[in-house]
Structure formats: structure tokens, C-alpha cells
Design a protein around this motif. Structure first.
Motif, PDB file in Angstrom:
ATOM      1  N   ALA A  49      12.299  -0.672   7.523  1.00  0.00           N
ATOM      2  CA  ALA A  49      13.483  -0.248   6.769  1.00  0.00           C
ATOM      3  C   ALA A  49      13.315   1.180   6.267  1.00  0.00           C
ATOM      4  O   ALA A  49      14.262   1.977   6.298  1.00  0.00           O
ATOM      5  N   ALA A  50      12.125   1.534   5.837  1.00  0.00           N
ATOM      6  CA  ALA A  50      11.870   2.882   5.326  1.00  0.00           C
ATOM      7  C   ALA A  50      11.969   3.914   6.442  1.00  0.00           C
ATOM      8  O   ALA A  50      12.378   5.053   6.203  1.00  0.00           O
ATOM      9  N   ALA A  51      11.615   3.534   7.659  1.00  0.00           N
ATOM     10  CA  ALA A  51      11.618   4.467   8.776  1.00  0.00           C
ATOM     11  C   ALA A  51      13.013   5.001   9.098  1.00  0.00           C
ATOM     12  O   ALA A  51      13.138   6.094   9.652  1.00  0.00           O
ATOM     13  N   VAL A  52      14.050   4.257   8.743  1.00  0.00           N
ATOM     14  CA  VAL A  52      15.415   4.703   9.044  1.00  0.00           C
ATOM     15  C   VAL A  52      16.116   5.314   7.823  1.00  0.00           C
ATOM     16  O   VAL A  52      17.279   5.676   7.904  1.00  0.00           O
ATOM     17  N   MET A  53      15.391   5.449   6.723  1.00  0.00           N
ATOM     18  CA  MET A  53      15.972   6.055   5.523  1.00  0.00           C
ATOM     19  C   MET A  53      16.111   7.561   5.734  1.00  0.00           C
ATOM     20  O   MET A  53      15.237   8.199   6.308  1.00  0.00           O
ATOM     21  N   SER A  54      17.218   8.120   5.248  1.00  0.00           N
ATOM     22  CA  SER A  54      17.445   9.557   5.407  1.00  0.00           C
ATOM     23  C   SER A  54      16.627  10.385   4.420  1.00  0.00           C
ATOM     24  O   SER A  54      16.301  11.528   4.697  1.00  0.00           O
ATOM     25  N   ASP A  55      16.277   9.812   3.278  1.00  0.00           N
ATOM     26  CA  ASP A  55      15.496  10.520   2.259  1.00  0.00           C
ATOM     27  C   ASP A  55      14.013  10.258   2.517  1.00  0.00           C
ATOM     28  O   ASP A  55      13.497   9.181   2.217  1.00  0.00           O
ATOM     29  N   LYS A  56      13.327  11.243   3.071  1.00  0.00           N
ATOM     30  CA  LYS A  56      11.908  11.091   3.438  1.00  0.00           C
ATOM     31  C   LYS A  56      11.031  10.777   2.235  1.00  0.00           C
ATOM     32  O   LYS A  56      10.125   9.950   2.321  1.00  0.00           O
ATOM     33  N   ASP A  57      11.290  11.424   1.087  1.00  0.00           N
ATOM     34  CA  ASP A  57      10.489  11.157  -0.109  1.00  0.00           C
ATOM     35  C   ASP A  57      10.660   9.716  -0.579  1.00  0.00           C
ATOM     36  O   ASP A  57       9.691   9.056  -0.952  1.00  0.00           O
ATOM     37  N   ALA A  58      11.896   9.219  -0.567  1.00  0.00           N
ATOM     38  CA  ALA A  58      12.155   7.836  -0.966  1.00  0.00           C
ATOM     39  C   ALA A  58      11.489   6.869   0.003  1.00  0.00           C
ATOM     40  O   ALA A  58      10.932   5.844  -0.408  1.00  0.00           O
ATOM     41  N   ALA A  59      11.532   7.189   1.288  1.00  0.00           N
ATOM     42  CA  ALA A  59      10.891   6.335   2.297  1.00  0.00           C
ATOM     43  C   ALA A  59       9.383   6.297   2.084  1.00  0.00           C
ATOM     44  O   ALA A  59       8.771   5.226   2.153  1.00  0.00           O
ATOM     45  N   ASP A  60       8.789   7.465   1.812  1.00  0.00           N
ATOM     46  CA  ASP A  60       7.352   7.511   1.556  1.00  0.00           C
ATOM     47  C   ASP A  60       6.986   6.683   0.320  1.00  0.00           C
ATOM     48  O   ASP A  60       5.955   6.012   0.291  1.00  0.00           O
ATOM     49  N   LYS A  61       7.833   6.719  -0.709  1.00  0.00           N
ATOM     50  CA  LYS A  61       7.586   5.943  -1.929  1.00  0.00           C
ATOM     51  C   LYS A  61       7.649   4.445  -1.638  1.00  0.00           C
ATOM     52  O   LYS A  61       6.822   3.683  -2.125  1.00  0.00           O
ATOM     53  N   VAL A  62       8.619   4.021  -0.850  1.00  0.00           N
ATOM     54  CA  VAL A  62       8.734   2.602  -0.494  1.00  0.00           C
ATOM     55  C   VAL A  62       7.473   2.137   0.220  1.00  0.00           C
ATOM     56  O   VAL A  62       6.911   1.085  -0.102  1.00  0.00           O
ATOM     57  N   VAL A  63       7.010   2.918   1.184  1.00  0.00           N
ATOM     58  CA  VAL A  63       5.805   2.548   1.931  1.00  0.00           C
ATOM     59  C   VAL A  63       4.600   2.496   0.996  1.00  0.00           C
ATOM     60  O   VAL A  63       3.802   1.552   1.040  1.00  0.00           O
ATOM     61  N   ALA A  64       4.471   3.490   0.114  1.00  0.00           N
ATOM     62  CA  ALA A  64       3.346   3.497  -0.837  1.00  0.00           C
ATOM     63  C   ALA A  64       3.412   2.284  -1.763  1.00  0.00           C
ATOM     64  O   ALA A  64       2.381   1.656  -2.048  1.00  0.00           O
ATOM     65  N   ASP A  65       4.621   1.931  -2.228  1.00  0.00           N
ATOM     66  CA  ASP A  65       4.775   0.757  -3.096  1.00  0.00           C
ATOM     67  C   ASP A  65       4.405  -0.521  -2.361  1.00  0.00           C
ATOM     68  O   ASP A  65       3.785  -1.426  -2.933  1.00  0.00           O
ATOM     69  N   LEU A  66       4.788  -0.626  -1.096  1.00  0.00           N
ATOM     70  CA  LEU A  66       4.450  -1.810  -0.303  1.00  0.00           C
ATOM     71  C   LEU A  66       2.938  -1.937  -0.126  1.00  0.00           C
ATOM     72  O   LEU A  66       2.380  -3.030  -0.255  1.00  0.00           O
ATOM     73  N   LEU A  67       2.274  -0.827   0.165  1.00  0.00           N
ATOM     74  CA  LEU A  67       0.821  -0.872   0.337  1.00  0.00           C
ATOM     75  C   LEU A  67       0.117  -1.182  -0.982  1.00  0.00           C
ATOM     76  O   LEU A  67      -0.877  -1.919  -0.999  1.00  0.00           O
ATOM     77  N   ALA A  68       0.638  -0.659  -2.088  1.00  0.00           N
ATOM     78  CA  ALA A  68       0.075  -0.974  -3.409  1.00  0.00           C
ATOM     79  C   ALA A  68       0.267  -2.452  -3.732  1.00  0.00           C
ATOM     80  O   ALA A  68      -0.619  -3.095  -4.300  1.00  0.00           O
ATOM     81  N   MET A  69       1.443  -3.003  -3.363  1.00  0.00           N
ATOM     82  CA  MET A  69       1.713  -4.424  -3.566  1.00  0.00           C
ATOM     83  C   MET A  69       0.710  -5.271  -2.796  1.00  0.00           C
ATOM     84  O   MET A  69       0.139  -6.223  -3.311  1.00  0.00           O
ATOM     85  N   LYS A  70       0.459  -4.889  -1.556  1.00  0.00           N
ATOM     86  CA  LYS A  70      -0.500  -5.625  -0.706  1.00  0.00           C
ATOM     87  C   LYS A  70      -1.880  -5.599  -1.356  1.00  0.00           C
ATOM     88  O   LYS A  70      -2.567  -6.619  -1.426  1.00  0.00           O
ATOM     89  N   SER A  71      -2.289  -4.442  -1.829  1.00  0.00           N
ATOM     90  CA  SER A  71      -3.592  -4.311  -2.477  1.00  0.00           C
ATOM     91  C   SER A  71      -3.660  -5.139  -3.756  1.00  0.00           C
ATOM     92  O   SER A  71      -4.649  -5.836  -4.011  1.00  0.00           O
ATOM     93  N   ALA A  72      -2.603  -5.089  -4.576  1.00  0.00           N
ATOM     94  CA  ALA A  72      -2.564  -5.854  -5.834  1.00  0.00           C
ATOM     95  C   ALA A  72      -2.593  -7.353  -5.571  1.00  0.00           C
ATOM     96  O   ALA A  72      -3.093  -8.122  -6.379  1.00  0.00           O
ATOM     97  N   ALA A  73      -2.056  -7.762  -4.425  1.00  0.00           N
ATOM     98  CA  ALA A  73      -2.060  -9.181  -4.061  1.00  0.00           C
ATOM     99  C   ALA A  73      -3.428  -9.634  -3.560  1.00  0.00           C
ATOM    100  O   ALA A  73      -3.656 -10.822  -3.358  1.00  0.00           O
ATOM    101  N   GLY A  74      -4.336  -8.661  -3.366  1.00  0.00           N
ATOM    102  CA  GLY A  74      -5.688  -9.009  -2.933  1.00  0.00           C
ATOM    103  C   GLY A  74      -5.817  -9.188  -1.443  1.00  0.00           C
ATOM    104  O   GLY A  74      -6.732  -9.854  -0.961  1.00  0.00           O
ATOM    105  N   HIS A  75      -4.900  -8.588  -0.684  1.00  0.00           N
ATOM    106  CA  HIS A  75      -4.941  -8.738   0.779  1.00  0.00           C
ATOM    107  C   HIS A  75      -5.002  -7.389   1.459  1.00  0.00           C
ATOM    108  O   HIS A  75      -4.512  -6.427   1.091  1.00  0.00           O
TER     109      HIS A  75
END
Length: 130
Positions: A104-130
Motif C-alpha cells: 500500500a505504501a509503494a503506491v502512495m504519492s507522498d514519499k515521506d508518508a510512505a517511508d513513515k508507514v513502512v518504518a511504523d510497520l517494521l517497528a510494530m513487527k519488532s515490538a511484537a517480538g518477531h
């Protein structure tokens, strides 16, 4: 003893929680916040992360991918795009959530917002312990 508030968490698929809590930790789009009895009325969008509710039965943690939270005098209501009890989340399920979000982030027109979404997803994965 700390004051209490009603906490409700729903996703399009089902109601995940309805309980009395002393605090609810919310991954807000503009930063984390903790709602407790007497919190100022607030509406915030959610970012991907871990939402936690401390109730009489202990802490319950949920993975959320987005949505909205409303804090009012009567409690906290969360409408999540996707929500999963952290204890039920497998590494494969979390990887699928991250992959879907990255698509979903890959098709976003705002590159900064897309980068933030990806960073939040990776942080979520880390916080979940996976």
C-alpha cells in the motif's frame, strides 16, 4: 486505586475487546499516548503499532495497522483497520501485515508518508517480538 474507564476495540471483522481498564496505551499517528480516567476528550488516527489496555486481568496487547481512537468522558473507543490479539499473532501473520502495508505504501504519492508507514510497520513487527 487508579480510576477506570471503559475500553472497546473493534475491527471490521469483529469486536476484540470490551473491558474496564485503568489505562490504554495508544499508538497515535502523531505519537504514543496513554488514556486514563479524566483524560481530555481526544480523537486521533492510529499508526501501525501495539495498542495495550491494562485491566483487572492484566495487560492485553493488540497489533493494530491503523484506524481511529476516540477518548471521551465515558472511555476509549478504538475502530481499527485491522486488529489482532498479540498472543494470537504468528510470525507469518505479522509478516503478511507488513507486506500488505508495504504494498500500500509503494503506491502512495507522498514519499515521506510512505517511508513513515513502512518504518511504523517494521517497528510494530519488532515490538511484537518477531
Amino acid at each position: 486505586m487508579a480510576g477506570t474507564l471503559q475500553f472497546d476495540l473493534v475491527s471490521p471483522e469483529r469486536r476484540l475487546a470490551s473491558l474496564v481498564a485503568t489505562e490504554v496505551q495508544i499508538p497515535g499517528a502523531d505519537g504514543d499516548l496513554t488514556a486514563m480516567e479524566g483524560h481530555a476528550p481526544t480523537i486521533t488516527t492510529l499508526r501501525p503499532g501495539i495498542l495495550r489496555a491494562l485491566g483487572v486481568d492484566g495487560m492485553r496487547s493488540y497489533i493494530v495497522t491503523g484506524g481511529f481512537a476516540e477518548i471521551s468522558a465515558s472511555g476509549v473507543s478504538v475502530l481499527a483497520e485491522r486488529a489482532i490479539l498479540l498472543d494470537e499473532a504468528t510470525p507469518a501473520l505479522i509478516d503478511a501485515l507488513v507486506a500488505d502495508g508495504c504494498e500500500a505504501a509503494a503506491v502512495m504519492s507522498d514519499k515521506d508518508a510512505a517511508d513513515k508507514v513502512v518504518a511504523d510497520l517494521l517497528a510494530m513487527k519488532s515490538a511484537a517480538g518477531h
